[in-house]
Design a protein around this motif. Structure first.
Motif, PDB file in Angstrom:
ATOM      1  N   GLY A 145       0.784  -1.228   0.000  1.00 54.86           N
ATOM      2  CA  GLY A 145       0.000   0.000   0.000  1.00 54.86           C
ATOM      3  C   GLY A 145       0.816   1.278   0.000  1.00 54.86           C
ATOM      4  N   LYS A 146       2.139   1.186  -0.001  1.00 55.53           N
ATOM      5  CA  LYS A 146       2.992   2.369   0.000  1.00 55.53           C
ATOM      6  C   LYS A 146       3.653   2.547  -1.360  1.00 55.53           C
ATOM      7  N   VAL A 147       3.647   3.784  -1.835  1.00 60.07           N
ATOM      8  CA  VAL A 147       4.300   4.101  -3.101  1.00 60.07           C
ATOM      9  C   VAL A 147       5.798   4.233  -2.853  1.00 60.07           C
ATOM     10  N   GLU A 148       6.576   3.504  -3.639  1.00 59.81           N
ATOM     11  CA  GLU A 148       8.033   3.598  -3.586  1.00 59.81           C
ATOM     12  C   GLU A 148       8.523   4.095  -4.932  1.00 59.81           C
ATOM     13  N   THR A 149       9.450   5.022  -4.901  1.00 57.34           N
ATOM     14  CA  THR A 149      10.071   5.469  -6.145  1.00 57.34           C
ATOM     15  C   THR A 149      11.579   5.291  -6.023  1.00 57.34           C
ATOM     16  N   MET A 150      12.207   5.105  -7.162  1.00 54.70           N
ATOM     17  CA  MET A 150      13.668   4.984  -7.186  1.00 54.70           C
ATOM     18  C   MET A 150      14.174   5.629  -8.466  1.00 54.70           C
ATOM     19  N   ASP A 151      15.371   6.163  -8.386  1.00 53.49           N
ATOM     20  CA  ASP A 151      15.985   6.765  -9.558  1.00 53.49           C
ATOM     21  C   ASP A 151      16.408   5.674 -10.523  1.00 53.49           C
ATOM     22  N   GLY A 152      16.258   5.968 -11.799  1.00 52.79           N
ATOM     23  CA  GLY A 152      16.718   5.057 -12.838  1.00 52.79           C
ATOM     24  C   GLY A 152      15.711   3.986 -13.176  1.00 52.79           C
ATOM     25  N   PRO A 153      16.042   3.188 -14.180  1.00 52.91           N
ATOM     26  CA  PRO A 153      15.159   2.089 -14.571  1.00 52.91           C
ATOM     27  C   PRO A 153      15.221   0.977 -13.527  1.00 52.91           C
TER      28      PRO A 153
END
Length: 119
Positions: A62-70
């Motif tokens: 239920g938590k949005v995770e973002t990361m740099d790059g593909p």
């Protein structure tokens, strides 16, 4: 039928920007564009900025995770795409073969889903 032609390149194998080999590759892209337009099959297409500009997103618990790059670590990077409308896979492959990156990368040819068929 619409197909997406996904252009994957290995940055270590592509010609350096500004060199005669780079100019030759770009001329090949311009020629492929012109041919697809002349034949009336091109629906859209663009190059993509480098992978260093990408942000990947996923939702875990239920938590949005973002990361740099593909997300995937690969030698080849998605560098651009074309969407074409042709009769069949054989025709799509004919146009994919016009893309200069096929000489040092990979062109993935994939049919698009049609969620809005004509009535």
């Amino acid at each position: 039928m619409q197909y997406m032609l996904l252009i994957y390149n290995d940055p270590q194998k592509e010609p350096a920007y500004g060199t005669p080999a780079f100019q030759e590759i770009m001329a090949g892209f311009f020629a492929a564009n012109a041919r697809m337009k002349e034949d009336g099959v091109l629906r859209s297409g663009e190059g993509l900025q480098g992978v260093e500009t990408a942000t990947s997103l996923r939702i875990k618990s239920g938590k949005v995770e973002t990361m740099d790059g593909p997300f995937a670590e690969t030698h080849e990077h998605l560098g651009g795409y074309y969407v074409i409308d042709v009769a069949d896979l054989d025709a799509a492959l004919t146009y994919a073969a016009l893309i200069p990156s096929a000489h040092f990368g990979t062109i993935e040819v994939r049919p698009l889903m049609d969620y809005n068929p004509a009535s």
